[in-house]
Design an enzyme around this catalytic site. Structure first.
Site: not given
Length: 169
Positions: A22, A46, A101, A139
């Site tokens: 990040h 999420k 990514r 994360s």
């Protein structure tokens, strides 16, 4: 049609917690644009789960990480809830910067960008490819390693590593 130079972008995310990946995206966005607002989302749910850290904790960790890395000039960190496009309009931002990514990131982010374009045609979506050294960092991986007592110092800023150790102690 006239074109205007985009001078203000938003880097949104849950940052649960902020990772070195990040930080890399934020640093690179700031190199490209004079004003960057890092928008910490209240909770995007999420995979059907909430966030591990509160909104206030995530904002605090992010501000500390930016401060400790000398990344405060032209960067503002603010919490937000609601639609990203509305937040961008309210803040006067002309673009959204997201890090990618892998192809799975691309598929998800492309859907979001398409929706954002439909809702706010003047809002640009800018994608920044992950630096190879951060391509595997997420994360959720950080939380999993920290929860099992593993070392996360190579994945997150020092203030975040300390917070994770305290959280999972």
């Amino acid at each position: 049609m006239t074109s205007e130079l985009c001078t203000h972008v938003v880097v949104p995310g849950t940052f649960d917690p902020v990772t070195l990946g990040h930080m890399d995206v934020i640093r690179r966005a700031r190199k490209l644009f004079p004003q960057v607002t890092v928008a910490v989302a209240e909770s995007r749910r999420k995979n059907g789960t909430g966030t591990e850290f509160t909104l206030e904790e995530r904002v605090d960790m992010l501000k500390g990480a930016l401060r400790d890395n000398g990344m405060t000039d032209g960067i503002e960190v603010v919490p937000f809830c609601g639609l990203l496009v509305e937040f961008c309009k309210e803040r006067g931002a002309g673009g959204v910067v997201k890090g990618l990514r892998a192809t799975t990131d691309f598929e998800y982010e492309l859907q979001q960008a398409d929706l954002n374009t439909y809702m706010a045609p003047d809002l640009e979506s800018i994608f920044v490819m992950s630096s190879p050294k951060y391509g595997y960092v997420s994360s959720s991986i950080v939380r999993e390693i920290a929860a099992m007592g593993g070392d996360v110092d190579f994945l997150v800023p020092p203030n975040v590593a300390e917070r994770l150790r305290a959280h999972y102690a």
